[in-house]
Design a protein around this motif. Structure first.
Motif, PDB file in Angstrom:
ATOM      1  N   GLU B   9       0.854  -1.184   0.000  1.00  0.00           N
ATOM      2  CA  GLU B   9       0.000   0.000   0.000  1.00  0.00           C
ATOM      3  C   GLU B   9       0.885   1.227   0.000  1.00  0.00           C
ATOM      4  N   PRO B  11       1.144   5.687  -0.559  1.00  0.00           N
ATOM      5  CA  PRO B  11       0.456   6.966  -0.753  1.00  0.00           C
ATOM      6  C   PRO B  11       0.350   7.244  -2.253  1.00  0.00           C
ATOM      7  N   HIS B  57      -6.367   9.690  -8.086  1.00  0.00           N
ATOM      8  CA  HIS B  57      -6.448  10.276  -6.749  1.00  0.00           C
ATOM      9  C   HIS B  57      -6.199  11.779  -6.801  1.00  0.00           C
ATOM     10  N   SER B  62      -7.566  13.243  -3.348  1.00  0.00           N
ATOM     11  CA  SER B  62      -7.665  12.222  -2.309  1.00  0.00           C
ATOM     12  C   SER B  62      -6.289  11.873  -1.753  1.00  0.00           C
ATOM     13  N   ASP B  63      -6.225  11.666  -0.438  1.00  0.00           N
ATOM     14  CA  ASP B  63      -4.958  11.193   0.136  1.00  0.00           C
ATOM     15  C   ASP B  63      -5.086   9.730   0.583  1.00  0.00           C
ATOM     16  N   GLU B  64      -6.100   9.046   0.039  1.00  0.00           N
ATOM     17  CA  GLU B  64      -6.238   7.616   0.307  1.00  0.00           C
ATOM     18  C   GLU B  64      -5.055   6.869  -0.308  1.00  0.00           C
ATOM     19  N   ARG B  65      -4.848   5.656   0.176  1.00  0.00           N
ATOM     20  CA  ARG B  65      -3.741   4.865  -0.346  1.00  0.00           C
ATOM     21  C   ARG B  65      -4.164   4.016  -1.534  1.00  0.00           C
ATOM     22  N   SER B  67      -3.519   0.336  -3.353  1.00  0.00           N
ATOM     23  CA  SER B  67      -3.004  -0.988  -3.006  1.00  0.00           C
ATOM     24  C   SER B  67      -2.576  -1.733  -4.265  1.00  0.00           C
ATOM     25  N   ASP B  83      -7.394   1.616  -6.773  1.00  0.00           N
ATOM     26  CA  ASP B  83      -7.367   2.992  -6.285  1.00  0.00           C
ATOM     27  C   ASP B  83      -8.745   3.360  -5.750  1.00  0.00           C
ATOM     28  N   ARG B  84      -8.799   4.503  -5.129  1.00  0.00           N
ATOM     29  CA  ARG B  84     -10.067   5.011  -4.606  1.00  0.00           C
ATOM     30  C   ARG B  84     -10.355   6.380  -5.209  1.00  0.00           C
ATOM     31  N   GLY B 130     -13.667   3.920  -6.683  1.00  0.00           N
ATOM     32  CA  GLY B 130     -12.387   3.685  -7.323  1.00  0.00           C
ATOM     33  C   GLY B 130     -12.435   2.672  -8.439  1.00  0.00           C
TER      34      GLY B 130
END
Lengths: 158, 145
Positions: B9, B11, B57, B62-65, B67, B83-84, B130
């Motif tokens: 995972e 950033p 992202h 977005s600052d989601e990770r 994977s 991604d998200r 995502g």
């Protein structure tokens, strides 16, 4: 490519660090040399979304300063992705838009394959070498509007 | 079929691309049935998928990770990049090949077609939030003598 990790607050824990981990990676270096009419940028490392702006800014900077006959040596490039190809295409477009030219030199086999897969080998010659560039000072002849005697444009066309 | 693998995972930032490439290459190299050239193909395809994820992202701040799951087993290596972010444009999902060279007058647009050329299978599917991109390369049976 040698990544260096400042582990920060990570401390080997499997959980994420509370402080932002700093990842410092030197992916790409670009060194400039001039040969006759040509400005050669020797790229070394990997060209991707992270490092592509380094090369893009260098190309734009050279064109802004009137060096419109550009060649990018890829001899020491280990990896290039679509972002890197886009940077080269953008450089070609800007160079030609200012009356110049952009060539790629000394492609390693793997990079050559990527050019072939993407059709970029129809846009760039993938067999040009630095040696040939240095011994054939008339290489600009095949791009008539790119006369080395002409006054270089100072601005960069979008 | 037994499978082994890793999940990474990261950033959603470009400076992590080289890490993803290094990890996936190292994992794929563990399979003796995968030639070096195919490892390079997978490395580039994963880099393209991850680049798209990072861009998705960035488009929504977005600052989601992101994977990246890499599974080895059987006759294949599968990598899934999740991604998200915002989804792909419809035309990007076309099965078309790379554009004619003359069409490359802009500085982008190679990514998904390049993935399709490099990997043996590419599946792109929308998630509730995502997108998941699955890349598969087939491995060759190894003569165990």
């Amino acid at each position: 490519m040698v990544p260096r990790y400042d582990r920060g607050g990570c401390g080997g824990s499997a959980s994420y660090p509370k402080t932002r981990t700093k990842l410092e990676v030197v992916l790409l270096t670009v060194r400039m040399e001039e040969y006759e009419h040509w400005t050669v940028l020797h790229a070394a490392g990997e060209i991707d979304m992270s490092s592509g702006p380094v090369l893009r800014n260098e190309l734009i900077g050279q064109i802004n300063e009137g060096r419109i006959h550009l060649a990018v040596s890829l001899a020491a490039v280990e990896f290039i992705d679509s972002t890197g190809l886009g940077v080269l295409l953008g450089g070609l477009r800007r160079a030609r838009g200012n009356g110049g030219e952009l060539r790629v030199l000394d492609l390693p086999d793997r990079i050559c394959e990527v050019f072939a897969l993407t059709g970029m080998d129809a846009i760039f010659s993938t067999s040009d070498t630095l040696d040939a560039l240095c011994t054939d000072i008339d290489l600009t002849v095949d791009h008539p509007e790119a006369s080395p005697q002409s006054s270089p444009a100072r601005g960069v066309q979008p | 079929m037994t499978s082994r693998g890793i999940t990474l995972e990261i950033p959603a930032r470009p400076e992590y691309l080289s890490l993803v490439r290094a990890v996936v290459s190292a994992a794929a190299s563990l399979d003796p049935g995968l030639a070096d050239q195919r490892v390079d193909d997978l490395r580039l395809a994963v880099s393209e998928a991850t680049t798209n994820a990072i861009e998705a992202h960035a488009d929504m701040g977005s600052d989601e990770r992101i994977s990246i799951r890499c599974a080895l087993g059987g006759d294949r290596i599968e990598v899934e990049v999740r991604d998200r972010g915002v989804g792909y444009e419809g035309e990007a999902l076309d099965d078309g090949t790379l554009a004619e060279p003359g069409q490359h007058s802009y500085e982008g647009g190679f990514g998904i077609p390049l993935m399709r050329v490099l990997a043996d299978e590419v599946k792109i599917r929308p998630l509730d939030l995502g997108t998941a991109v699955q890349l598969v390369v087939y491995t060759s049976p190894v003569d165990k003598g």
